[in-house]
Motif scaffolding. Structure first.
Motif, PDB file in Angstrom:
ATOM      1  N   THR A 264      12.198   9.886   5.394  1.00  0.00           N
ATOM      2  CA  THR A 264      11.874   9.365   4.064  1.00  0.00           C
ATOM      3  C   THR A 264      10.606  10.023   3.504  1.00  0.00           C
ATOM      4  OG1 THR A 264      10.749   7.557   5.183  1.00  0.00           O
ATOM      5  CG2 THR A 264      12.944   7.095   4.314  1.00  0.00           C
ATOM      6  N   TYR A 265       9.798  10.608   4.390  1.00  0.00           N
ATOM      7  CA  TYR A 265       8.579  11.269   3.919  1.00  0.00           C
ATOM      8  C   TYR A 265       8.870  12.656   3.347  1.00  0.00           C
ATOM      9  CZ  TYR A 265       5.517   7.810   6.112  1.00  0.00           C
ATOM     10  OH  TYR A 265       4.869   6.659   6.442  1.00  0.00           O
ATOM     11  N   LEU A 266      10.025  13.209   3.723  1.00  0.00           N
ATOM     12  CA  LEU A 266      10.289  14.628   3.408  1.00  0.00           C
ATOM     13  C   LEU A 266      10.193  14.975   1.918  1.00  0.00           C
ATOM     14  CD1 LEU A 266      12.989  16.286   5.654  1.00  0.00           C
ATOM     15  CD2 LEU A 266      10.556  16.792   5.429  1.00  0.00           C
TER      16      LEU A 266
ATOM     17  N   LEU B  60       0.845  -1.211   0.000  1.00  0.00           N
ATOM     18  CA  LEU B  60       0.000   0.000   0.000  1.00  0.00           C
ATOM     19  C   LEU B  60       0.872   1.250   0.000  1.00  0.00           C
ATOM     20  CD1 LEU B  60      -2.846  -1.002   2.445  1.00  0.00           C
ATOM     21  CD2 LEU B  60      -3.199   0.092   0.234  1.00  0.00           C
ATOM     22  N   ARG B  61       1.923   1.207   0.810  1.00  0.00           N
ATOM     23  CA  ARG B  61       2.801   2.386   0.885  1.00  0.00           C
ATOM     24  C   ARG B  61       3.517   2.619  -0.437  1.00  0.00           C
ATOM     25  NH1 ARG B  61       5.775   1.928   6.716  1.00  0.00           N
ATOM     26  NH2 ARG B  61       3.989   2.535   7.952  1.00  0.00           N
ATOM     27  N   VAL B  62       3.986   1.510  -1.042  1.00  0.00           N
ATOM     28  CA  VAL B  62       4.740   1.654  -2.301  1.00  0.00           C
ATOM     29  C   VAL B  62       3.816   2.139  -3.428  1.00  0.00           C
ATOM     30  CG1 VAL B  62       6.045   0.378  -4.054  1.00  0.00           C
ATOM     31  CG2 VAL B  62       6.484  -0.036  -1.631  1.00  0.00           C
TER      32      VAL B  62
ATOM     33  N   VAL C  68      -5.068  -0.172  -8.114  1.00  0.00           N
ATOM     34  CA  VAL C  68      -4.293  -1.242  -7.451  1.00  0.00           C
ATOM     35  C   VAL C  68      -4.246  -0.978  -5.939  1.00  0.00           C
ATOM     36  CG1 VAL C  68      -2.041  -2.388  -7.332  1.00  0.00           C
ATOM     37  CG2 VAL C  68      -2.947  -1.638  -9.537  1.00  0.00           C
ATOM     38  N   HIS C  69      -4.078   0.301  -5.566  1.00  0.00           N
ATOM     39  CA  HIS C  69      -4.064   0.673  -4.132  1.00  0.00           C
ATOM     40  C   HIS C  69      -5.393   0.259  -3.484  1.00  0.00           C
ATOM     41  CE1 HIS C  69      -2.389   3.128  -0.835  1.00  0.00           C
ATOM     42  NE2 HIS C  69      -3.625   3.586  -0.620  1.00  0.00           N
ATOM     43  N   VAL C  70      -6.482   0.536  -4.194  1.00  0.00           N
ATOM     44  CA  VAL C  70      -7.801   0.184  -3.646  1.00  0.00           C
ATOM     45  C   VAL C  70      -7.936  -1.345  -3.542  1.00  0.00           C
ATOM     46  CG1 VAL C  70     -10.288   0.270  -4.114  1.00  0.00           C
ATOM     47  CG2 VAL C  70      -8.896   2.323  -4.435  1.00  0.00           C
TER      48      VAL C  70
ATOM     49  N   VAL D 127      -2.661  14.021   4.690  1.00  0.00           N
ATOM     50  CA  VAL D 127      -2.967  13.247   5.900  1.00  0.00           C
ATOM     51  C   VAL D 127      -1.994  12.068   6.012  1.00  0.00           C
ATOM     52  CG1 VAL D 127      -4.689  11.746   6.977  1.00  0.00           C
ATOM     53  CG2 VAL D 127      -5.377  13.954   6.019  1.00  0.00           C
ATOM     54  N   ASP D 128      -1.755  11.396   4.878  1.00  0.00           N
ATOM     55  CA  ASP D 128      -0.901  10.202   4.916  1.00  0.00           C
ATOM     56  C   ASP D 128       0.583  10.528   5.060  1.00  0.00           C
ATOM     57  OD1 ASP D 128      -2.044   7.605   4.882  1.00  0.00           O
ATOM     58  OD2 ASP D 128      -3.015   8.128   3.011  1.00  0.00           O
ATOM     59  N   PHE D 129       1.009  11.612   4.432  1.00  0.00           N
ATOM     60  CA  PHE D 129       2.448  11.928   4.453  1.00  0.00           C
ATOM     61  C   PHE D 129       2.840  12.808   5.641  1.00  0.00           C
ATOM     62  CE2 PHE D 129       2.683  11.440  -0.426  1.00  0.00           C
ATOM     63  CZ  PHE D 129       3.141  10.127  -0.316  1.00  0.00           C
TER      64      PHE D 129
HETATM   65  C1  HEM Z   1      -7.262   9.113  -3.121  1.00  0.00           C
HETATM   66  C2  HEM Z   1      -7.234   8.063  -2.298  1.00  0.00           C
HETATM   67  C3  HEM Z   1      -6.039   7.647  -1.510  1.00  0.00           C
HETATM   68  C4  HEM Z   1      -4.810   8.247  -1.383  1.00  0.00           C
HETATM   69  C5  HEM Z   1      -4.320   9.546  -2.033  1.00  0.00           C
HETATM   70  C6  HEM Z   1      -4.020   7.430  -0.486  1.00  0.00           C
HETATM   71  C7  HEM Z   1      -2.722   7.721  -0.112  1.00  0.00           C
HETATM   72  C8  HEM Z   1      -1.944   6.883   0.660  1.00  0.00           C
HETATM   73  C9  HEM Z   1      -0.567   7.138   1.010  1.00  0.00           C
HETATM   74  C10 HEM Z   1       0.225   8.366   0.629  1.00  0.00           C
HETATM   75  C11 HEM Z   1      -0.120   6.074   1.740  1.00  0.00           C
HETATM   76  C12 HEM Z   1       1.303   5.869   2.297  1.00  0.00           C
HETATM   77  C13 HEM Z   1       1.299   6.193   3.784  1.00  0.00           C
HETATM   78  C14 HEM Z   1       2.621   5.920   4.439  1.00  0.00           C
HETATM   79  O1  HEM Z   1       3.607   5.667   3.779  1.00  0.00           O
HETATM   80  O2  HEM Z   1       2.684   5.994   5.674  1.00  0.00           O
HETATM   81  C15 HEM Z   1      -1.224   5.160   1.863  1.00  0.00           C
HETATM   82  C16 HEM Z   1      -1.195   3.972   2.551  1.00  0.00           C
HETATM   83  C17 HEM Z   1      -2.325   3.336   2.968  1.00  0.00           C
HETATM   84  N1  HEM Z   1      -3.606   3.602   2.554  1.00  0.00           N
HETATM   85 FE1  HEM Z   1      -4.165   4.882   1.115  1.00  0.00          FE
HETATM   86  N2  HEM Z   1      -4.778   6.373  -0.076  1.00  0.00           N
HETATM   87  C18 HEM Z   1      -6.017   6.468  -0.662  1.00  0.00           C
HETATM   88  C19 HEM Z   1      -7.065   5.613  -0.508  1.00  0.00           C
HETATM   89  C20 HEM Z   1      -7.133   4.717   0.517  1.00  0.00           C
HETATM   90  C21 HEM Z   1      -8.335   4.054   0.977  1.00  0.00           C
HETATM   91  C22 HEM Z   1      -9.725   4.209   0.365  1.00  0.00           C
HETATM   92  C23 HEM Z   1      -7.985   3.310   2.046  1.00  0.00           C
HETATM   93  C24 HEM Z   1      -8.850   2.440   2.936  1.00  0.00           C
HETATM   94  C25 HEM Z   1     -10.048   2.760   3.321  1.00  0.00           C
HETATM   95  C26 HEM Z   1      -6.565   3.445   2.231  1.00  0.00           C
HETATM   96  C27 HEM Z   1      -5.819   2.769   3.176  1.00  0.00           C
HETATM   97  C28 HEM Z   1      -4.463   2.796   3.271  1.00  0.00           C
HETATM   98  C29 HEM Z   1      -3.681   1.958   4.164  1.00  0.00           C
HETATM   99  C30 HEM Z   1      -4.255   0.916   5.139  1.00  0.00           C
HETATM  100  C31 HEM Z   1      -2.347   2.288   3.976  1.00  0.00           C
HETATM  101  C32 HEM Z   1      -1.113   1.677   4.661  1.00  0.00           C
HETATM  102  C33 HEM Z   1      -0.819   2.449   5.898  1.00  0.00           C
HETATM  103  C34 HEM Z   1       0.341   1.853   6.657  1.00  0.00           C
HETATM  104  O3  HEM Z   1       0.262   0.682   7.030  1.00  0.00           O
HETATM  105  O4  HEM Z   1       1.304   2.574   6.891  1.00  0.00           O
HETATM  106  N3  HEM Z   1      -6.080   4.317   1.288  1.00  0.00           N
HETATM  107  N4  HEM Z   1      -2.320   5.676   1.198  1.00  0.00           N
END
Ligand code: HEM
Length: 225
Positions: free
Chosen positions: A192-194, A60-62, A108-110, A174-176
């Motif tokens: 690594t996020y920078l 998921l991260r990659v 693929v992420h989904v 939010v994620d980064f």
């Molecule tokens: C536009 C939609 C989305 C974007 C831009 C996005 C973006 C990201 C990013 C940037 C990461 C990497 C985070 C990290 O490295 O710490 C990530 C991981 C992840 N995302 Fe998404 N995501 C999206 C949709 C979703 C959805 C719909 C879900 C689930 C409901 C989801 C669940 C996760 C999970 C579980 C991870 C792994 C987190 C971890 O274990 O560190 N994402 N996503």
């Protein structure tokens, strides 16, 4: 997203009437490539790290980082060209293709999210913020259809595109930024996020600056017709 708006209009990507039947328009190749690279990255990570919870979270991260690399030119390409000159004009011209490749790669992420929900019981929370990001991505892909743009009219279309684009940027933020800060605290924020944070924040600032410059130019034209 006014600058981006002209990209999404996609007039240059409309299939020419002379294209032979069965040949993908150029944007189709971009989407296929975005999806294929995402799938290959996920397959490699799952093969190396295992297809359980850990491997799926890593995949998921990659894939998220690959998605970001496709999203960024669509988000900031036009603004970058405006400030840094025609060297970057290719990003502006191909903005719609990058955006649609991002939408394809996100598939693929989904898929991995659904897999994670199957293998990890604690990952079955709704995470509405992220699903809304997915909805925005596919709404943007639909908005790139010229017929829908014409139906909405330029103003509503621009507002819808801008809102969707900024929401997706917010999900990346939010994620980064937010989640790693919450998980590690500011002292141990992973470096690594920078690069991704710099690109994201830089892209947002560039877009704001481009918007201000456009408004100033439009104001000047109105004052000196
Ligand atoms: C536009 C939609 C989305 C974007 C831009 C996005 C973006 C990201 C990013 C940037 C990461 C990497 C985070 C990290 O490295 O710490 C990530 C991981 C992840 N995302 Fe998404 N995501 C999206 C949709 C979703 C959805 C719909 C879900 C689930 C409901 C989801 C669940 C996760 C999970 C579980 C991870 C792994 C987190 C971890 O274990 O560190 N994402 N996503």
């Amino acid at each position: 997203m006014t600058a981006r708006a002209s990209q999404l209009s996609g007039s240059s990507d409309r299939p020419p009437a002379s294209r032979p039947a069965g040949v993908l328009p150029a944007v189709g190749y971009w989407m296929a490539a975005g999806f294929a690279v995402s799938l290959a990255l996920a397959a490699i990570v799952l093969a190396v790290a295992g297809a359980g919870e850990h491997g799926t979270a890593l995949a998921l991260r990659v894939t998220a980082r690959w998605c970001f690399l496709l999203f960024w030119p669509a988000y900031a390409g036009s603004a970058l060209t405006r400030f840094c000159g025609p060297r970057f004009a290719v990003l502006t011209r191909q903005g719609r293709a990058f955006g649609l490749a991002f939408a394809a790669a996100l598939g693929v992420h989904v898929g991995l999210v659904l897999r994670l929900m199957a293998v990890a019981a604690d990952q079955r929370t709704p995470m509405l913020l992220f699903w809304a990001g997915v909805a925005c991505t596919y709404a943007l892909a639909l908005l790139s259809l010229p017929r829908l743009r014409d139906w909405l009219g330029p103003r509503a279309w621009r507002i819808a595109c801008e809102a969707a684009m900024q929401y997706i940027a917010l999900v990346f933020a939010v994620d980064f930024i937010v989640e790693p800060l919450q998980a590690n605290g500011p002292d141990k924020y992973p470096l690594t996020y920078l690069p991704f944070v710099i690109m994201l924040v830089g892209g947002a600032l560039l877009r704001i600056a481009a918007q201000l410059r456009r408004q100033r130019t439009a104001g000047g034209v109105q004052q000196n017709p």
